[in-house]
Each structure stands twice: as structure tokens, then as C-alpha cells.
Scaffold this motif. Structure first.
Motif, PDB file in Angstrom:
ATOM      1  N   PHE A 146      51.703  41.077  35.651  1.00 37.70           N
ATOM      2  CA  PHE A 146      50.597  41.382  36.556  1.00 37.70           C
ATOM      3  C   PHE A 146      49.405  40.462  36.344  1.00 37.70           C
ATOM      4  O   PHE A 146      48.793  39.991  37.306  1.00 37.70           O
ATOM      5  CB  PHE A 146      50.186  42.850  36.421  1.00 37.70           C
ATOM      6  N   ARG A 147      49.083  40.178  35.100  1.00 37.96           N
ATOM      7  CA  ARG A 147      47.895  39.353  34.854  1.00 37.96           C
ATOM      8  C   ARG A 147      48.114  37.885  35.222  1.00 37.96           C
ATOM      9  O   ARG A 147      47.150  37.167  35.469  1.00 37.96           O
ATOM     10  CB  ARG A 147      47.464  39.494  33.396  1.00 37.96           C
ATOM     11  N   SER A 148      49.358  37.442  35.271  1.00 41.95           N
ATOM     12  CA  SER A 148      49.651  36.071  35.682  1.00 41.95           C
ATOM     13  C   SER A 148      49.710  35.920  37.200  1.00 41.95           C
ATOM     14  O   SER A 148      49.808  34.805  37.715  1.00 41.95           O
ATOM     15  CB  SER A 148      50.987  35.629  35.090  1.00 41.95           C
ATOM     16  N   GLY A 149      49.688  37.040  37.920  1.00 44.37           N
ATOM     17  CA  GLY A 149      49.746  36.995  39.374  1.00 44.37           C
ATOM     18  C   GLY A 149      51.134  37.047  39.957  1.00 44.37           C
ATOM     19  O   GLY A 149      51.311  36.997  41.184  1.00 44.37           O
ATOM     20  N   GLN A 150      52.171  37.155  39.098  1.00 38.13           N
ATOM     21  CA  GLN A 150      53.546  37.155  39.605  1.00 38.13           C
ATOM     22  C   GLN A 150      53.836  38.346  40.508  1.00 38.13           C
ATOM     23  O   GLN A 150      54.708  38.268  41.382  1.00 38.13           O
ATOM     24  CB  GLN A 150      54.531  37.153  38.436  1.00 38.13           C
ATOM     25  N   MET A 151      53.135  39.449  40.292  1.00 36.69           N
ATOM     26  CA  MET A 151      53.351  40.649  41.102  1.00 36.69           C
ATOM     27  C   MET A 151      52.323  40.781  42.230  1.00 36.69           C
ATOM     28  O   MET A 151      52.379  41.732  43.002  1.00 36.69           O
ATOM     29  CB  MET A 151      53.304  41.904  40.217  1.00 36.69           C
ATOM     30  N   GLY A 152      51.408  39.840  42.294  1.00 41.95           N
ATOM     31  CA  GLY A 152      50.394  39.898  43.335  1.00 41.95           C
ATOM     32  C   GLY A 152      49.329  40.934  43.046  1.00 41.95           C
ATOM     33  O   GLY A 152      49.318  41.591  42.000  1.00 41.95           O
ATOM     34  N   LYS A 153      48.435  41.085  43.970  1.00 44.48           N
ATOM     35  CA  LYS A 153      47.320  42.027  43.835  1.00 44.48           C
ATOM     36  C   LYS A 153      47.823  43.469  43.747  1.00 44.48           C
ATOM     37  O   LYS A 153      48.707  43.879  44.489  1.00 44.48           O
ATOM     38  CB  LYS A 153      46.385  41.872  45.030  1.00 44.48           C
ATOM     39  N   VAL A 154      47.260  44.217  42.821  1.00 43.18           N
ATOM     40  CA  VAL A 154      47.684  45.614  42.625  1.00 43.18           C
ATOM     41  C   VAL A 154      47.257  46.466  43.807  1.00 43.18           C
ATOM     42  O   VAL A 154      46.091  46.452  44.228  1.00 43.18           O
ATOM     43  CB  VAL A 154      47.085  46.190  41.325  1.00 43.18           C
ATOM     44  N   ARG A 155      48.224  47.225  44.323  1.00 47.21           N
ATOM     45  CA  ARG A 155      47.943  48.115  45.447  1.00 47.21           C
ATOM     46  C   ARG A 155      47.978  49.592  45.064  1.00 47.21           C
ATOM     47  O   ARG A 155      47.177  50.377  45.549  1.00 47.21           O
ATOM     48  CB  ARG A 155      48.957  47.860  46.568  1.00 47.21           C
ATOM     49  N   LYS A 156      48.928  49.942  44.206  1.00 44.82           N
ATOM     50  CA  LYS A 156      49.115  51.368  43.903  1.00 44.82           C
ATOM     51  C   LYS A 156      49.570  51.534  42.460  1.00 44.82           C
ATOM     52  O   LYS A 156      50.449  50.808  41.990  1.00 44.82           O
ATOM     53  CB  LYS A 156      50.170  51.972  44.837  1.00 44.82           C
ATOM     54  N   VAL A 157      48.986  52.531  41.783  1.00 43.41           N
ATOM     55  CA  VAL A 157      49.394  52.883  40.426  1.00 43.41           C
ATOM     56  C   VAL A 157      49.622  54.386  40.365  1.00 43.41           C
ATOM     57  O   VAL A 157      48.775  55.173  40.808  1.00 43.41           O
ATOM     58  CB  VAL A 157      48.326  52.488  39.384  1.00 43.41           C
ATOM     59  N   LEU A 158      50.762  54.769  39.834  1.00 37.11           N
ATOM     60  CA  LEU A 158      51.073  56.178  39.590  1.00 37.11           C
ATOM     61  C   LEU A 158      51.368  56.320  38.107  1.00 37.11           C
ATOM     62  O   LEU A 158      52.288  55.687  37.588  1.00 37.11           O
ATOM     63  CB  LEU A 158      52.280  56.627  40.412  1.00 37.11           C
ATOM     64  N   VAL A 159      50.607  57.144  37.427  1.00 42.00           N
ATOM     65  CA  VAL A 159      50.814  57.309  35.988  1.00 42.00           C
ATOM     66  C   VAL A 159      50.750  58.793  35.649  1.00 42.00           C
ATOM     67  O   VAL A 159      49.888  59.522  36.149  1.00 42.00           O
ATOM     68  CB  VAL A 159      49.776  56.487  35.180  1.00 42.00           C
ATOM     69  N   GLU A 160      51.684  59.230  34.824  1.00 41.89           N
ATOM     70  CA  GLU A 160      51.719  60.644  34.448  1.00 41.89           C
ATOM     71  C   GLU A 160      52.043  60.788  32.970  1.00 41.89           C
ATOM     72  O   GLU A 160      52.727  59.950  32.377  1.00 41.89           O
ATOM     73  CB  GLU A 160      52.742  61.415  35.276  1.00 41.89           C
ATOM     74  N   TYR A 161      51.515  61.849  32.389  1.00 39.54           N
ATOM     75  CA  TYR A 161      51.815  62.182  30.991  1.00 39.54           C
ATOM     76  C   TYR A 161      52.026  63.685  30.944  1.00 39.54           C
ATOM     77  O   TYR A 161      51.073  64.458  31.043  1.00 39.54           O
ATOM     78  CB  TYR A 161      50.661  61.762  30.087  1.00 39.54           C
ATOM     79  N   LEU A 162      53.282  64.097  30.811  1.00 38.68           N
ATOM     80  CA  LEU A 162      53.638  65.506  30.902  1.00 38.68           C
ATOM     81  C   LEU A 162      54.232  65.998  29.585  1.00 38.68           C
ATOM     82  O   LEU A 162      55.160  65.393  29.049  1.00 38.68           O
ATOM     83  CB  LEU A 162      54.641  65.720  32.036  1.00 38.68           C
ATOM     84  N   LEU A 203      46.707  52.434  29.386  1.00 34.88           N
ATOM     85  CA  LEU A 203      47.913  51.700  29.778  1.00 34.88           C
ATOM     86  C   LEU A 203      47.732  51.051  31.148  1.00 34.88           C
ATOM     87  O   LEU A 203      48.113  49.895  31.362  1.00 34.88           O
ATOM     88  CB  LEU A 203      49.103  52.662  29.793  1.00 34.88           C
ATOM     89  N   LEU A 204      47.155  51.793  32.078  1.00 28.51           N
ATOM     90  CA  LEU A 204      46.904  51.276  33.422  1.00 28.51           C
ATOM     91  C   LEU A 204      46.043  50.010  33.354  1.00 28.51           C
ATOM     92  O   LEU A 204      46.372  48.977  33.963  1.00 28.51           O
ATOM     93  CB  LEU A 204      46.204  52.367  34.246  1.00 28.51           C
ATOM     94  N   GLU A 205      44.942  50.074  32.628  1.00 28.25           N
ATOM     95  CA  GLU A 205      44.030  48.941  32.571  1.00 28.25           C
ATOM     96  C   GLU A 205      44.593  47.805  31.723  1.00 28.25           C
ATOM     97  O   GLU A 205      44.356  46.626  32.012  1.00 28.25           O
ATOM     98  CB  GLU A 205      42.664  49.402  32.047  1.00 28.25           C
ATOM     99  N   TYR A 206      45.342  48.153  30.672  1.00 34.68           N
ATOM    100  CA  TYR A 206      45.950  47.141  29.809  1.00 34.68           C
ATOM    101  C   TYR A 206      46.925  46.261  30.584  1.00 34.68           C
ATOM    102  O   TYR A 206      46.931  45.035  30.451  1.00 34.68           O
ATOM    103  CB  TYR A 206      46.673  47.824  28.647  1.00 34.68           C
ATOM    104  N   ILE A 207      47.760  46.880  31.414  1.00 35.39           N
ATOM    105  CA  ILE A 207      48.771  46.122  32.154  1.00 35.39           C
ATOM    106  C   ILE A 207      48.145  45.349  33.312  1.00 35.39           C
ATOM    107  O   ILE A 207      48.418  44.152  33.490  1.00 35.39           O
ATOM    108  CB  ILE A 207      49.878  47.060  32.677  1.00 35.39           C
ATOM    109  N   THR A 208      47.328  46.011  34.107  1.00 33.78           N
ATOM    110  CA  THR A 208      46.842  45.399  35.344  1.00 33.78           C
ATOM    111  C   THR A 208      45.682  44.440  35.137  1.00 33.78           C
ATOM    112  O   THR A 208      45.471  43.533  35.945  1.00 33.78           O
ATOM    113  CB  THR A 208      46.388  46.471  36.338  1.00 33.78           C
ATOM    114  N   GLY A 209      44.893  44.634  34.079  1.00 30.93           N
ATOM    115  CA  GLY A 209      43.683  43.851  33.904  1.00 30.93           C
ATOM    116  C   GLY A 209      42.549  44.337  34.782  1.00 30.93           C
ATOM    117  O   GLY A 209      41.463  43.746  34.804  1.00 30.93           O
TER     118      GLY A 209
END
Length: 378
Positions: A146-162, A203-209
Motif C-alpha cells: 500500500f505504501r509503495s502505491g501498488q494497490m492504489g489509493k485506499v478506498r475502503k477498510v474493514l477491520v474487526e477484533y472479536l 494496524l489500519l494506519e500501519y499498513i495504509t500510511g
């Protein structure tokens, strides 16, 4: 290494000690493991520590270790106590020239987090916050995607901890892990979101930047006699314009440690689940879904490869991820001792600034929920 906390009846202290020992780079030499001196004495004996380096209080430990010659005293302390005491212990060791590894969440409240940032900046010492899931090789690979741009601009994040850890009122039967997590005087103003949800935000911010810029939170407490939330649902707006949703619960019956993150960009997406951490799904539009595994240097980035210990087919997990943070901390501390300190951006572990972001996130979420689930800026 020295340790504060993690005595008899504690869970996370044993995890930290195993992780720190995994790569043979750290000698465990001192500790104060409990407010109960007898608990500390027993723990120290079980760990074969020199009785003179097993301290009755953390204050005594900080003072006496700082007075030892540099070649004898601890280089760093690992703090694994309840959240309410994190700040004062970290402050005491930092101000005596001792580096700090601290379990999350970083502090009891936002004001303490802001002050701790100032102390770390003033002392220039190494500070590692153990958001351990950032130590997984495939999470580190996802970060590069994600930070290199290979996945393009982030549009949607779904994160859960159950989890279903708090389905039952364990605190009424004296379980230490439940007692402090359900007590605002020890855990802070939020419960489940601070305990488990802080991992989601990190985790969300770590991966996406990217950062969470705004949020809307709904908190629920189901069991009687509890004050802090056991369940939280959040809508998120990201700094790059993307949107997200977060679900965190410790009353989800049957769930064990269900941390899962999905991130979708303009060009592709990923799915990773903590309970199956050696595999990650990668999606690209109009292409077959890929499932990749760790320990493949032919397609993983250098950081992910560096974070892998054993060949393909041999599972790695929770302890190894923790150990990767300790390896990073050791590298930074050695560089500091050699007079060639690393820049914070070079650290291979979460920093005091990540801790500040996390505390700001959970604080604003609590404010949103209290005000009737309104949108607030983070």
C-alpha cells in the motif's frame, strides 16, 4: 533487559519474556514483577535472577539500576503492568537514561500520552510500543504494497477484533486480566476499544500510511455492574479520502482472537486474519485471487523476509511477531550505545508517536459515543 510487571498470575509478562529470549540477543537480569514483594521474590527465583537484582518496588529498581556502572545496569526496561501505571514507570526509567519497551495501550489518558512524547523527545532514548501484530511478516509485506502505491489509493477498510473474553463476569471471581480491564480506575475511560480496538487502529494506519481523520462511535455495555463498553462499532473517515468501519467486541460468543483486516484500494486489496497469520489473500481487479504465504523471498519485500525465521510450511505466529519488535528495539538500542542513533522513521517497531495516535483515537471515540454517536475529528 529488566522488567516491571509480569509476575505470578499475569499473562503478558511471560509472553514478553519468551519473545525477548527467542533470538538470543537479550539477557534478562533484573525485575520488579508485582506490587506484592513475595510475588516478585517467587517470580525472580523461578527466572533464576540474582536476588540483589529482584526489587521490591519499581521505584527502587529504577533508582538502583541507574546507579550501576553502564556495563552492569540494564540497557532497557520492559513495562507490562496495568495501563494506569504505564506513564509514571516509563517516565522514571527514561529520566534515568534507560530505554523503554512498553506494552499497549500506551497510557491511561491522552494528557499522559502527550507528556510521554515530550519526555521521549527530550531524552532522545529508544521507546518501543509493543503493538505486536505489526511484527507479522505478511503485515509488513502488506504495508509495502500500500505504501509503495501498488494497490492504489485506499478506498475502503474493514477491520474487526472479536473475542468472547468478557461474556462472563470473570472480574467478580478475581481474574486479574478481567479485573483491571473492566475497572475505569485502572483501564481508563474506554474498555474494549482501548484494549482490542487500539490494535485495529494501529494496524489500519500501519499498513495504509493514512490516519483516521474523523470517526463516529457507538458503545454498548451488556453485562450488569459494568461501566466500560464491551462492544464498539465505528464509522471512519481516512485522511486520504477513504472510508472505513471497525467492529470490536469482547462479548462475541465463540470468538477467540478474531482480528481481521480487509483493505481495498483503487488497484487491489488484501485480507489478513490473525488466527491464520501465515497466509494473506491479495485481490487485483479482473485477476485471480492470490493467497501468499510467508518465507518466500522471491516475492516478499525485504522487510517481510527479514521478519521471517523458518522455511515455508513451518508456521510462525504470535511469539515470533512479538520477537520481531524486540529485535528492532535491540538494533535501535545498540545503535544508540554506539553513538549512531537511528532516526525514528528508521525504527522497525511502533513508536511513541503511534502510541499518541492510538490514545487520541480511543479518546475521541469515547467522546463520540458519550455525545450520542456524533462525528468527531481525531
Amino acid at each position: 533487559m529488566g522488567m516491571v510487571g509480569g509476575g505470578q498470575g499475569a499473562f503478558i509478562g511471560w509472553v514478553h519474556r519468551m519473545a525477548a529470549n527467542l533470538d538470543g540477543q537479550i539477557d534478562f537480569t533484573a525485575g520488579c514483577f508485582s506490587r506484592d514483594p513475595e510475588n516478585t521474590r517467587i517470580t525472580g527465583r523461578q527466572l533464576y535472577l540474582d536476588p540483589s537484582r529482584t526489587y521490591s518496588t519499581w521505584q527502587e529498581m529504577a533508582e538502583k539500576e541507574a546507579r550501576l556502572p553502564a556495563e552492569k545496569r540494564i540497557d532497557f526496561v520492559s513495562i507490562v503492568t496495568q495501563t494506569v501505571s504505564h506513564f509514571e514507570i516509563a517516565k522514571a526509567f527514561l529520566e534515568r537514561g534507560i530505554h523503554v519497551v512498553l506494552d499497549k495501550p500506551m497510557t491511561y489518558d491522552l494528557a499522559q500520552a502527550e507528556e510521554l512524547v515530550r519526555i521521549v523527545e527530550r531524552t532522545g532514548l529508544v521507546f518501543c510500543l509493543t503493538h505486536n501484530y505489526t511484527g507479522h511478516p505478511l503485515i509488513r509485506h502488506a504495508r509495502e504494497l500500500f505504501r509503495s502505491g501498488q494497490m492504489g489509493k485506499v478506498r475502503k477498510v474493514l477491520v474487526e477484533y472479536l473475542q468472547d473474553f468478557l461474556m462472563y463476569p470473570h472480574e467478580k471471581e478475581g481474574m486479574k486480566q478481567a479485573v483491571w480491564r473492566t475497572d475505569p480506575a485502572q483501564a481508563g475511560a474506554v474498555g474494549t476499544l482501548g484494549d482490542a480496538g487500539s490494535h485495529c487502529e494501529n494496524l489500519l494506519e500501519y499498513i495504509t500510511g493514512e490516519t483516521v481523520s474523523e470517526l463516529c462511535a457507538d458503545f454498548t455495555t451488556f453485562l450488569p455492574d459494568r461501566v466500560l463498553e464491551e462492544d464498539a462499532s465505528l464509522l471512519l473517515r481516512l485522511s486520504g479520502g477513504g472510508r472505513g468501519a471497525m467492529t470490536v467486541s469482547q462479548i462475541a460468543v465463540g470468538e477467540e482472537n478474531g482480528l481481521t483486516i480487509r483493505i481495498y484500494g483503487e488497484k487491489g486489496g488484501i485480507l489478513w486474519a490473525q488466527e491464520n497469520p501465515n497466509y494473506m489473500d491479495i485481490y487485483r481487479y479482473n485477476q485471480p485471487r492470490q493467497t501468499i504465504t510467508r518465507s518466500h523471498k522471491e516475492y516478499l519485500n525485504d522487510f517481510a523476509t527479514w521478519s521471517t525465521r523458518v522455511p515455508t510450511g513451518h508456521p510462525e505466529g504470535y511469539l515470533e511477531a512479538f520477537a520481531n519488535l524486540y529485535c528492532g528495539a535491540v538494533e535501535a538500542i545498540r545503535r544508540y550505545i554506539d553513538g549512531k542513533p537511528m532516526k525514528t522513521l528508521e525504527y522497525k517497531f511502533p513508536t511513541v508517536y503511534d502510541g499518541l495516535r492510538g490514545m487520541r483515537f480511543v479518546t475521541r471515540a469515547g467522546e463520540s459515543a458519550k455525545r450520542g454517536s456524533v462525528w468527531v475529528k481525531v
